[in-house]
Motif scaffolding. Structure first.
Motif, PDB file in Angstrom:
ATOM      1  N   GLN A 132     -14.932 -10.527  -7.709  1.00 41.06           N
ATOM      2  CA  GLN A 132     -15.145  -9.609  -8.837  1.00 41.06           C
ATOM      3  C   GLN A 132     -15.113 -10.356 -10.173  1.00 41.06           C
ATOM      4  O   GLN A 132     -15.172  -9.740 -11.226  1.00 41.06           O
ATOM      5  CB  GLN A 132     -14.052  -8.526  -8.822  1.00 41.06           C
ATOM      6  CG  GLN A 132     -14.098  -7.623  -7.607  1.00 41.06           C
ATOM      7  CD  GLN A 132     -12.803  -6.837  -7.412  1.00 41.06           C
ATOM      8  OE1 GLN A 132     -12.177  -6.398  -8.372  1.00 41.06           O
ATOM      9  NE2 GLN A 132     -12.398  -6.646  -6.167  1.00 41.06           N
ATOM     10  N   LYS A 138      -4.351  -1.626  -7.734  1.00 43.46           N
ATOM     11  CA  LYS A 138      -4.493  -0.402  -6.956  1.00 43.46           C
ATOM     12  C   LYS A 138      -5.867  -0.323  -6.295  1.00 43.46           C
ATOM     13  O   LYS A 138      -6.009   0.134  -5.151  1.00 43.46           O
ATOM     14  CB  LYS A 138      -4.272   0.808  -7.863  1.00 43.46           C
ATOM     15  CG  LYS A 138      -4.244   2.153  -7.150  1.00 43.46           C
ATOM     16  CD  LYS A 138      -3.910   3.278  -8.128  1.00 43.46           C
ATOM     17  CE  LYS A 138      -3.853   4.616  -7.418  1.00 43.46           C
ATOM     18  NZ  LYS A 138      -3.507   5.720  -8.372  1.00 43.46           N
ATOM     19  N   LYS A 139      -6.889  -0.801  -6.984  1.00 43.76           N
ATOM     20  CA  LYS A 139      -8.253  -0.773  -6.457  1.00 43.76           C
ATOM     21  C   LYS A 139      -8.424  -1.720  -5.268  1.00 43.76           C
ATOM     22  O   LYS A 139      -9.206  -1.443  -4.344  1.00 43.76           O
ATOM     23  CB  LYS A 139      -9.246  -1.149  -7.565  1.00 43.76           C
ATOM     24  CG  LYS A 139     -10.712  -1.120  -7.117  1.00 43.76           C
ATOM     25  CD  LYS A 139     -11.641  -1.451  -8.273  1.00 43.76           C
ATOM     26  CE  LYS A 139     -11.645  -2.930  -8.586  1.00 43.76           C
ATOM     27  NZ  LYS A 139     -12.685  -3.297  -9.580  1.00 43.76           N
ATOM     28  N   ASN A 140      -7.664  -2.828  -5.286  1.00 43.26           N
ATOM     29  CA  ASN A 140      -7.880  -3.869  -4.279  1.00 43.26           C
ATOM     30  C   ASN A 140      -6.861  -3.894  -3.146  1.00 43.26           C
ATOM     31  O   ASN A 140      -7.170  -4.367  -2.054  1.00 43.26           O
ATOM     32  CB  ASN A 140      -7.897  -5.248  -4.955  1.00 43.26           C
ATOM     33  CG  ASN A 140      -9.166  -5.492  -5.746  1.00 43.26           C
ATOM     34  OD1 ASN A 140     -10.227  -5.730  -5.188  1.00 43.26           O
ATOM     35  ND2 ASN A 140      -9.067  -5.407  -7.070  1.00 43.26           N
ATOM     36  N   GLN A 189      -7.608  -2.756   0.424  1.00 44.23           N
ATOM     37  CA  GLN A 189      -8.596  -3.507   1.202  1.00 44.23           C
ATOM     38  C   GLN A 189      -7.948  -4.648   1.991  1.00 44.23           C
ATOM     39  O   GLN A 189      -8.623  -5.352   2.738  1.00 44.23           O
ATOM     40  CB  GLN A 189      -9.679  -4.073   0.265  1.00 44.23           C
ATOM     41  CG  GLN A 189     -10.450  -3.011  -0.492  1.00 44.23           C
ATOM     42  CD  GLN A 189     -11.551  -3.608  -1.351  1.00 44.23           C
ATOM     43  OE1 GLN A 189     -12.415  -4.350  -0.859  1.00 44.23           O
ATOM     44  NE2 GLN A 189     -11.540  -3.302  -2.642  1.00 44.23           N
ATOM     45  N   GLU A 225      -4.221  -0.936 -12.401  1.00 45.59           N
ATOM     46  CA  GLU A 225      -5.421  -0.306 -11.837  1.00 45.59           C
ATOM     47  C   GLU A 225      -6.234  -1.295 -11.010  1.00 45.59           C
ATOM     48  O   GLU A 225      -6.827  -0.926  -9.988  1.00 45.59           O
ATOM     49  CB  GLU A 225      -6.274   0.299 -12.957  1.00 45.59           C
ATOM     50  CG  GLU A 225      -5.624   1.480 -13.668  1.00 45.59           C
ATOM     51  CD  GLU A 225      -5.301   2.635 -12.718  1.00 45.59           C
ATOM     52  OE1 GLU A 225      -6.070   2.835 -11.748  1.00 45.59           O
ATOM     53  OE2 GLU A 225      -4.296   3.319 -12.940  1.00 45.59           O
ATOM     54  N   LEU A 226      -6.271  -2.549 -11.449  1.00 39.42           N
ATOM     55  CA  LEU A 226      -6.972  -3.586 -10.693  1.00 39.42           C
ATOM     56  C   LEU A 226      -6.311  -3.783  -9.331  1.00 39.42           C
ATOM     57  O   LEU A 226      -6.986  -3.869  -8.296  1.00 39.42           O
ATOM     58  CB  LEU A 226      -6.964  -4.898 -11.479  1.00 39.42           C
ATOM     59  CG  LEU A 226      -7.608  -6.110 -10.801  1.00 39.42           C
ATOM     60  CD1 LEU A 226      -9.116  -5.923 -10.695  1.00 39.42           C
ATOM     61  CD2 LEU A 226      -7.285  -7.390 -11.570  1.00 39.42           C
ATOM     62  N   GLN A 237       0.841  -1.207   0.000  1.00 40.09           N
ATOM     63  CA  GLN A 237       0.000   0.000   0.000  1.00 40.09           C
ATOM     64  C   GLN A 237       0.870   1.249   0.000  1.00 40.09           C
ATOM     65  O   GLN A 237       0.600   2.218  -0.724  1.00 40.09           O
ATOM     66  CB  GLN A 237      -0.926  -0.028   1.223  1.00 40.09           C
ATOM     67  CG  GLN A 237      -1.980  -1.117   1.167  1.00 40.09           C
ATOM     68  CD  GLN A 237      -2.598  -1.424   2.524  1.00 40.09           C
ATOM     69  OE1 GLN A 237      -2.237  -0.827   3.542  1.00 40.09           O
ATOM     70  NE2 GLN A 237      -3.519  -2.376   2.557  1.00 40.09           N
TER      71      GLN A 237
END
Length: 389
Positions: free
Chosen positions: A239, A217-219, A222, A214-215, A123
């Motif tokens: 997903q 970075k989105k996850n 979490q 991007e995938l 992160q």
């Protein structure tokens, strides 16, 4: 009356253990079938001349012994240097190690986490490293790759958003390392190769992973536990992102060489397995309703008995029942035989003799795994570090 109760217990226990055995048997057989890979799409991708821009992340917690060699070897890539950035997240490493890393053409990050974890390191890197990336690659600090690693990944990245490379042993210096390497290859066969051959997603393994930037970075934000690979896998499967296993893209990983390190490593894995199972179970009704087969399959995997424990447990019960009630033992020996044959199939030919020659080391390792069962805390998110040589 007492024998009726004992017989019911015997049958119930057999059914529970048989579930884990038949799962392994089924996918071991599937692994023998022809791979129906989409060669047309991959061939088209190879001809497209597309050059992905990669961010390579090395989360490194107290990895002074191995990180420099891993990074220097990686920098020998035959891929254009302008198209990849190596970022080492140095967490609690020595100043002299960091000084040397700064002399290399990489990005060095030195966060100060109060409680370290691989998830936090990734992160942090996503927040700190600037650039226009297409894909992100996660490697452990001890991982060694060949010079054509990124060139091979570049082709698959055109077709797949999530890829698990073939992680394999780079050392076999004692019984523990040999068995750890064999276990890795069994996982590759059962949970990766066989699953892809059936059209199901591969399991992730924590390193040697590549994702659409991007995938990822989105996850990645979490993730919150020490089992970040299982968390990421569950998120992607929920997903409905397909995870491709790349058996020809090798990532050489250092296998644990001591029983203490083996116990620490398995403690982390077993804790992550329990956490993943408890996290996934509430989502199962919705996954079934929406036909998310991969997510359901992943949850079943988390409920399986670890194979090392399964081997010793089956052998012990079979011998015990044979002595106590010979008439009940046949089904147990059949189950044990099926498991043994399946594991033999799952181990690559070149490793079979060496692996089975070390079989006497298994009971001691399993005893340590049983000790771990007494200390699993499903709420614990602390990072358990495995030392490398």
């Amino acid at each position: 009356m007492i024998w009726t109760i004992l017989h019911i217990i015997d049958i119930t226990l057999w059914v529970i253990i048989a579930g884990s055995v038949f799962y392994v048997v089924f996918f071991a057989i599937i692994s023998l079938f022809y791979d129906k890979e989409d060669q047309v799409a991959i061939h088209a991708a190879a001809l497209s001349n597309r050059m992905s821009r990669f961010l390579i992340l090395y989360p490194a917690y107290k990895e002074d012994r191995v990180i420099i060699n891993a990074v220097e070897r990686f920098l020998l890539q035959d891929y254009p240097a302008s198209h990849y950035t190596v970022a080492v997240i140095s967490d609690h490493m020595q100043p002299e190690t960091n000084d040397y890393l700064r002399s290399l053409p990489i990005t060095l990050l030195t966060p100060t986490f109060e409680k370290s974890s691989k998830a936090k390191a990734m992160q942090y890197a996503i927040n700190e490293v600037e650039g226009n990336f297409d894909n992100v690659v996660i490697l452990d600090a001890d991982n060694i790759v060949r010079p054509d690693f990124l060139s091979q990944l570049n082709v698959l990245c055109t077709v797949y958003d999530a890829i698990q490379c073939h992680r394999c042993a780079k050392n076999a210096d004692n019984d523990v390392a040999v068995l750890d390497g064999a276990s890795e290859e069994i996982n590759n066969t059962i949970f990766r190769k066989a699953h892809n051959r059936l059209g199901l997603s591969s399991a992730l393994i924590g390193s040697g992973m590549c994702f659409d930037y991007e995938l990822f970075k989105k996850n990645v934000f979490q993730l919150s536990t020490a089992g970040e690979d299982r968390e990421m896998e569950a998120l992607l499967l929920h997903q409905e992102v397909f995870i491709k296993y790349a058996p020809d893209i090798h990532v050489f990983d250092e296998k644990v060489s001591s029983q203490d390190n083996f116990q620490r490593q398995r403690m982390r894995w077993m804790t992550a397995q329990v956490q993943s199972l408890l996290s996934n179970l509430p989502k199962i009704p919705g996954a079934i309703l929406h036909g998310k087969i991969n997510f359901v399959d992943k949850t079943i995997q988390q409920a399986l008995i670890p194979r090392s424990i399964l081997i010793v447990l089956l052998a012990g019960i079979s011998i015990f029942i044979t002595i106590l009630v010979p008439a009940w033992c046949e089904k147990w020996w059949i189950l044990f035989g099926l498991l043994a044959i399946s594991l033999f199939i799952a181990i690559p030919r070149q490793l079979r003799f060496r692996s089975f020659a070390k079989i006497l080391a298994i009971p001691g390792l399993v005893l340590r795994m049983f000790k771990n069962l007494l200390h699993i805390d499903h709420k614990n998110t602390d990072f358990i570090h495995t030392q490398h040589g």
